[in-house]
Design an enzyme around this catalytic site. Structure first.
Site, short mmCIF file in Angstrom:
data_model
loop_
_atom_site.label_atom_id
_atom_site.label_comp_id
_atom_site.label_asym_id
_atom_site.label_seq_id
_atom_site.Cartn_x
_atom_site.Cartn_y
_atom_site.Cartn_z
N CYS A 1 4.86 -8.27 -1.03
CA CYS A 1 5.38 -6.96 -0.62
C CYS A 1 6.50 -6.50 -1.56
O CYS A 1 7.07 -7.29 -2.31
CB CYS A 1 5.91 -7.04 0.82
SG CYS A 1 4.64 -7.33 2.07
N CYS B 1 2.45 -3.24 1.00
CA CYS B 1 3.40 -3.48 2.08
C CYS B 1 4.84 -3.40 1.55
O CYS B 1 5.07 -3.50 0.34
CB CYS B 1 3.15 -4.84 2.74
SG CYS B 1 3.11 -6.23 1.57
#
Length: 315
Positions: free
Chosen positions: A117, A198
């Protein structure tokens, strides 16, 4: 071309009679114009052809795959032979304009990849600057950094309908058909990349063109719709124009405003900047004589002198 052949065969089997002012019968064999008319009619509807499949494509794909899992990301374990077999299976049995996204499903199934992420970098019409940016800010991941992006980047391929195998003579251009084999693969790769995005993600757009955010681009048509607002903290938009201009779009005007509205409507949190210092410095490295680069350099020099004279005021 097959349509043309059928039309010519049909035309040859038809007796064409033309009455001249003197009632002289003229056979079809004496009239060449209709043949050329039919040829022109069908040829203008032919797919616009480009160059053929990249020569030695198997060696390139296999070599890049082994290089990726050996040197680039040795923690990964993939079967490069299996990836090539699934790629062939997706492309070879089909004509050059009939390879759909779903045909690559099995190939992507044997090469899954997860990304950390806060490192996703998306872009549109900023490819050269994007690569420089990703190289300097090393925590970014682009689609080209994934296995599929690394392996198939800048390659061309298509099958042929008459016989099994790749067509090394000519492949249709991307715009010629919806189910183009290259376009379908990148569409699937882009979708997978965006679906797994993400944390904080970055989008790099070109402020020197109209429609910097284009709904027909890969980012606008595939990646944006595949982003999950439940997985993303912020969408950080960076608009960068050429140093010499033109300065057409920014965070407050043009298609960027449309992008922000879409993000708002889908519940994304976002930021937008059109004066990112790192991006400007990267451009100035390539064009140090630009007046804006001189201004930037003077500003940084003044800031450095100010810090040296009064270090505690900057603490």
């Amino acid at each position: 071309m097959e349509q043309f052949r059928r039309a010519v065969r049909k035309f040859r089997g038809t007796s064409l009679t033309i009455m001249t002012p003197r009632n002289i019968l003229v056979s079809s064999a004496m009239v060449a114009t209709p043949i050329w008319f039919i040829m022109l009619l069908f040829c203008t509807n032919e797919l616009k052809a480009g160059i053929g499949t990249t020569p030695n494509i198997k060696h390139i794909v296999m070599g890049r795959c082994y290089n990726y899992i050996t040197l680039v990301n040795p923690s990964l374990r993939y079967d490069c032979e299996e990836i090539w077999r699934e790629f062939e299976e997706a492309v070879m049995p089909r004509s050059s304009c009939n390879v759909k996204v779903k045909d690559y499903h099995q190939m992507f199934h044997v090469m899954p990849q997860a990304w950390p992420c806060d490192r996703f970098l998306f872009w549109s019409k900023t490819r050269t600057l994007m690569h420089s940016y990703a190289a300097v800010v090393r925590n970014f991941w682009t689609l080209e950094d994934t296995l599929v992006g690394y392996v198939f980047n800048d390659l061309i391929w298509c099958g042929q309908e008459e016989e099994k195998g790749f067509d090394f003579n000519s492949c249709p251009e991307w715009s010629a058909c919806i189910n183009h084999p290259v376009y379908s693969l990148w569409r699937k790769a882009s979708q997978n990349f965006a679906e797994t995005a993400c944390g904080n993600i970055t989008v790099l757009l070109n402020g020197s063109i109209n429609d910097a955010f284009n709904r027909k681009s890969m980012f606008g048509s595939v990646e944006l719709d595949s982003l999950n607002p439940q997985m993303i903290d912020h969408v950080n938009i960076k608009v960068v124009a050429n140093l010499e201009g033109p300065f057409i779009e920014s965070c407050s005007q043009g298609s960027i405003v449309d992008l922000i509205q879409i993000l708002k409507s889908r519940g994304f949190r976002w930021t937008c900047t059109d004066n990112d210092l790192t991006l400007m410095m990267l451009q100035c490295i390539q064009n140090p004589k630009e007046s804006s680069c001189q201004t930037c350099a003077n500003s940084l020099l003044h800031r450095n002198i100010s810090f040296q004279l009064n270090p505690w005021t900057n603490a």
